[in-house]
Design a protein around this motif. Structure first.
Motif, PDB file in Angstrom:
ATOM      1  N   PRO A 127      -3.604   2.237   4.136  1.00 56.52           N
ATOM      2  CA  PRO A 127      -2.738   2.811   3.110  1.00 56.52           C
ATOM      3  C   PRO A 127      -3.171   4.207   2.655  1.00 56.52           C
ATOM      4  CG  PRO A 127      -4.185   1.208   2.135  1.00 56.52           C
ATOM      5  CD  PRO A 127      -4.417   1.165   3.628  1.00 56.52           C
ATOM      6  N   ILE A 128      -4.251   4.705   3.224  1.00 54.07           N
ATOM      7  CA  ILE A 128      -4.713   6.046   2.861  1.00 54.07           C
ATOM      8  C   ILE A 128      -3.669   7.070   3.292  1.00 54.07           C
ATOM      9  CG2 ILE A 128      -6.493   7.790   3.282  1.00 54.07           C
ATOM     10  CD1 ILE A 128      -8.471   5.492   3.723  1.00 54.07           C
ATOM     11  N   ARG A 129      -3.353   7.995   2.416  1.00 52.77           N
ATOM     12  CA  ARG A 129      -2.353   9.049   2.621  1.00 52.77           C
ATOM     13  C   ARG A 129      -0.950   8.498   2.853  1.00 52.77           C
ATOM     14  NH1 ARG A 129      -4.911  13.018   6.927  1.00 52.77           N
ATOM     15  NH2 ARG A 129      -5.317  11.019   7.879  1.00 52.77           N
ATOM     16  N   ARG A 130      -0.656   7.370   2.253  1.00 49.74           N
ATOM     17  CA  ARG A 130       0.688   6.795   2.302  1.00 49.74           C
ATOM     18  C   ARG A 130       1.307   6.915   0.913  1.00 49.74           C
ATOM     19  NH1 ARG A 130       1.928   6.548   7.565  1.00 49.74           N
ATOM     20  NH2 ARG A 130       0.270   5.528   8.689  1.00 49.74           N
ATOM     21  N   PRO A 131       2.620   6.931   0.828  1.00 50.07           N
ATOM     22  CA  PRO A 131       3.262   6.985  -0.484  1.00 50.07           C
ATOM     23  C   PRO A 131       2.886   5.777  -1.346  1.00 50.07           C
ATOM     24  CG  PRO A 131       4.837   7.465   1.235  1.00 50.07           C
ATOM     25  CD  PRO A 131       3.584   7.013   1.924  1.00 50.07           C
ATOM     26  N   LYS A 132       2.922   5.982  -2.649  1.00 44.19           N
ATOM     27  CA  LYS A 132       2.513   4.946  -3.591  1.00 44.19           C
ATOM     28  C   LYS A 132       3.367   3.683  -3.465  1.00 44.19           C
ATOM     29  CE  LYS A 132       0.796   6.231  -7.471  1.00 44.19           C
ATOM     30  NZ  LYS A 132       0.560   6.726  -8.831  1.00 44.19           N
ATOM     31  N   ASP A 133       4.651   3.841  -3.172  1.00 42.45           N
ATOM     32  CA  ASP A 133       5.504   2.656  -3.052  1.00 42.45           C
ATOM     33  C   ASP A 133       5.115   1.794  -1.857  1.00 42.45           C
ATOM     34  OD1 ASP A 133       6.433   4.643  -1.338  1.00 42.45           O
ATOM     35  OD2 ASP A 133       8.509   3.969  -1.430  1.00 42.45           O
ATOM     36  N   GLN A 134       4.649   2.414  -0.766  1.00 41.48           N
ATOM     37  CA  GLN A 134       4.201   1.635   0.388  1.00 41.48           C
ATOM     38  C   GLN A 134       2.912   0.885   0.064  1.00 41.48           C
ATOM     39  OE1 GLN A 134       3.993   4.127   3.862  1.00 41.48           O
ATOM     40  NE2 GLN A 134       6.198   4.542   3.832  1.00 41.48           N
ATOM     41  N   ARG A 135       2.028   1.509  -0.704  1.00 42.19           N
ATOM     42  CA  ARG A 135       0.793   0.829  -1.118  1.00 42.19           C
ATOM     43  C   ARG A 135       1.115  -0.362  -2.015  1.00 42.19           C
ATOM     44  NH1 ARG A 135      -2.391   5.668  -3.486  1.00 42.19           N
ATOM     45  NH2 ARG A 135      -1.143   7.133  -2.316  1.00 42.19           N
ATOM     46  N   LYS A 136       2.113  -0.204  -2.881  1.00 39.52           N
ATOM     47  CA  LYS A 136       2.500  -1.299  -3.771  1.00 39.52           C
ATOM     48  C   LYS A 136       3.074  -2.473  -2.983  1.00 39.52           C
ATOM     49  CE  LYS A 136       3.317   1.290  -7.987  1.00 39.52           C
ATOM     50  NZ  LYS A 136       4.300   1.663  -9.018  1.00 39.52           N
ATOM     51  N   ILE A 137       3.793  -2.189  -1.917  1.00 39.41           N
ATOM     52  CA  ILE A 137       4.333  -3.257  -1.075  1.00 39.41           C
ATOM     53  C   ILE A 137       3.192  -4.037  -0.430  1.00 39.41           C
ATOM     54  CG2 ILE A 137       5.667  -3.760   1.012  1.00 39.41           C
ATOM     55  CD1 ILE A 137       7.469  -1.378   0.229  1.00 39.41           C
ATOM     56  N   LEU A 138       2.169  -3.339   0.056  1.00 35.78           N
ATOM     57  CA  LEU A 138       1.018  -4.024   0.644  1.00 35.78           C
ATOM     58  C   LEU A 138       0.348  -4.940  -0.378  1.00 35.78           C
ATOM     59  CD1 LEU A 138      -0.741  -1.291   2.812  1.00 35.78           C
ATOM     60  CD2 LEU A 138       0.320  -3.386   3.613  1.00 35.78           C
ATOM     61  N   VAL A 139       0.138  -4.430  -1.589  1.00 34.85           N
ATOM     62  CA  VAL A 139      -0.497  -5.231  -2.631  1.00 34.85           C
ATOM     63  C   VAL A 139       0.385  -6.425  -2.990  1.00 34.85           C
ATOM     64  CG1 VAL A 139      -1.248  -5.207  -5.040  1.00 34.85           C
ATOM     65  CG2 VAL A 139      -1.834  -3.309  -3.543  1.00 34.85           C
ATOM     66  N   GLY A 140       1.689  -6.214  -3.031  1.00 32.31           N
ATOM     67  CA  GLY A 140       2.610  -7.297  -3.330  1.00 32.31           C
ATOM     68  C   GLY A 140       2.579  -8.403  -2.297  1.00 32.31           C
ATOM     69  N   LEU A 141       2.315  -8.027  -1.062  1.00 34.29           N
ATOM     70  CA  LEU A 141       2.192  -9.030   0.002  1.00 34.29           C
ATOM     71  C   LEU A 141       0.815  -9.689   0.005  1.00 34.29           C
ATOM     72  CD1 LEU A 141       3.961  -7.184   2.966  1.00 34.29           C
ATOM     73  CD2 LEU A 141       4.778  -9.211   1.756  1.00 34.29           C
ATOM     74  N   GLY A 142      -0.119  -9.156  -0.761  1.00 32.38           N
ATOM     75  CA  GLY A 142      -1.459  -9.727  -0.823  1.00 32.38           C
ATOM     76  C   GLY A 142      -2.409  -9.120   0.186  1.00 32.38           C
ATOM     77  N   LEU A 143      -2.064  -7.951   0.711  1.00 31.80           N
ATOM     78  CA  LEU A 143      -2.911  -7.289   1.700  1.00 31.80           C
ATOM     79  C   LEU A 143      -3.668  -6.154   1.033  1.00 31.80           C
ATOM     80  CD1 LEU A 143      -0.265  -7.187   4.522  1.00 31.80           C
ATOM     81  CD2 LEU A 143      -2.261  -8.653   4.436  1.00 31.80           C
ATOM     82  N   ASP A 144      -4.990  -6.133   1.247  1.00 32.10           N
ATOM     83  CA  ASP A 144      -5.793  -5.076   0.649  1.00 32.10           C
ATOM     84  C   ASP A 144      -6.866  -4.531   1.578  1.00 32.10           C
ATOM     85  OD1 ASP A 144      -7.281  -7.354   0.658  1.00 32.10           O
ATOM     86  OD2 ASP A 144      -7.875  -7.274  -1.439  1.00 32.10           O
ATOM     87  N   LYS A 145      -7.056  -5.147   2.725  1.00 32.47           N
ATOM     88  CA  LYS A 145      -8.062  -4.679   3.679  1.00 32.47           C
ATOM     89  C   LYS A 145      -7.492  -4.707   5.089  1.00 32.47           C
ATOM     90  CE  LYS A 145     -11.977  -6.199   0.990  1.00 32.47           C
ATOM     91  NZ  LYS A 145     -13.236  -6.912   0.952  1.00 32.47           N
ATOM     92  N   MET A 146      -8.000  -3.836   5.921  1.00 31.96           N
ATOM     93  CA  MET A 146      -7.557  -3.778   7.309  1.00 31.96           C
ATOM     94  C   MET A 146      -7.835  -5.108   8.006  1.00 31.96           C
ATOM     95  SD  MET A 146      -6.234  -0.827   8.112  1.00 31.96           S
ATOM     96  CE  MET A 146      -6.449  -0.740   9.852  1.00 31.96           C
ATOM     97  N   HIS A 147      -6.917  -5.530   8.834  1.00 34.92           N
ATOM     98  CA  HIS A 147      -7.009  -6.724   9.675  1.00 34.92           C
ATOM     99  C   HIS A 147      -7.012  -8.028   8.888  1.00 34.92           C
ATOM    100  CE1 HIS A 147      -7.648  -3.875  12.865  1.00 34.92           C
ATOM    101  NE2 HIS A 147      -8.698  -3.397  12.216  1.00 34.92           N
ATOM    102  N   LYS A 148      -6.661  -7.966   7.610  1.00 36.31           N
ATOM    103  CA  LYS A 148      -6.545  -9.184   6.809  1.00 36.31           C
ATOM    104  C   LYS A 148      -5.230  -9.867   7.165  1.00 36.31           C
ATOM    105  CE  LYS A 148      -6.660 -10.900   2.108  1.00 36.31           C
ATOM    106  NZ  LYS A 148      -6.858 -10.550   0.690  1.00 36.31           N
ATOM    107  N   VAL A 149      -5.259 -11.188   7.235  1.00 37.93           N
ATOM    108  CA  VAL A 149      -4.069 -11.975   7.553  1.00 37.93           C
ATOM    109  C   VAL A 149      -3.753 -12.860   6.354  1.00 37.93           C
ATOM    110  CG1 VAL A 149      -3.071 -13.697   9.098  1.00 37.93           C
ATOM    111  CG2 VAL A 149      -4.624 -11.960  10.004  1.00 37.93           C
ATOM    112  N   VAL A 150      -2.506 -12.832   5.904  1.00 35.71           N
ATOM    113  CA  VAL A 150      -2.054 -13.690   4.812  1.00 35.71           C
ATOM    114  C   VAL A 150      -0.867 -14.507   5.291  1.00 35.71           C
ATOM    115  CG1 VAL A 150      -2.876 -12.193   2.955  1.00 35.71           C
ATOM    116  CG2 VAL A 150      -0.564 -11.905   3.832  1.00 35.71           C
TER     117      VAL A 150
END
Length: 62
Positions: free
Chosen positions: A15-38
């Motif tokens: 999520p580095i250098r990505r728009p804030k809304d894309q980062r929020k979508i990742l957090v909403g899905l429960g993803l916060d680290k590379m290669h994490k599977v939810v």
């Protein structure tokens, strides 16, 4: 689609250098680290979130 079907989502992009809304979508899905599977319920809302960031996530097939 079954009543209790789930979907596995893996974060493949940073999520580095990505728009804030894309980062929020990742957090909403429960993803916060590379290669994490939810595992999430397979709903239209989750599918829509995945469709907004296909360059950051992949759907894992079992």
């Amino acid at each position: 689609m079954a009543k209790n079907s789930t979907i596995k989502i893996k974060q493949t992009g940073s999520p580095i250098r990505r728009p804030k809304d894309q980062r929020k979508i990742l957090v909403g899905l429960g993803l916060d680290k590379m290669h994490k599977v939810v595992e999430r319920q397979d709903t239209p809302e989750v599918r829509g979130a995945i469709a907004k960031i296909p360059h950051l996530v992949t759907v894992v097939e079992d």
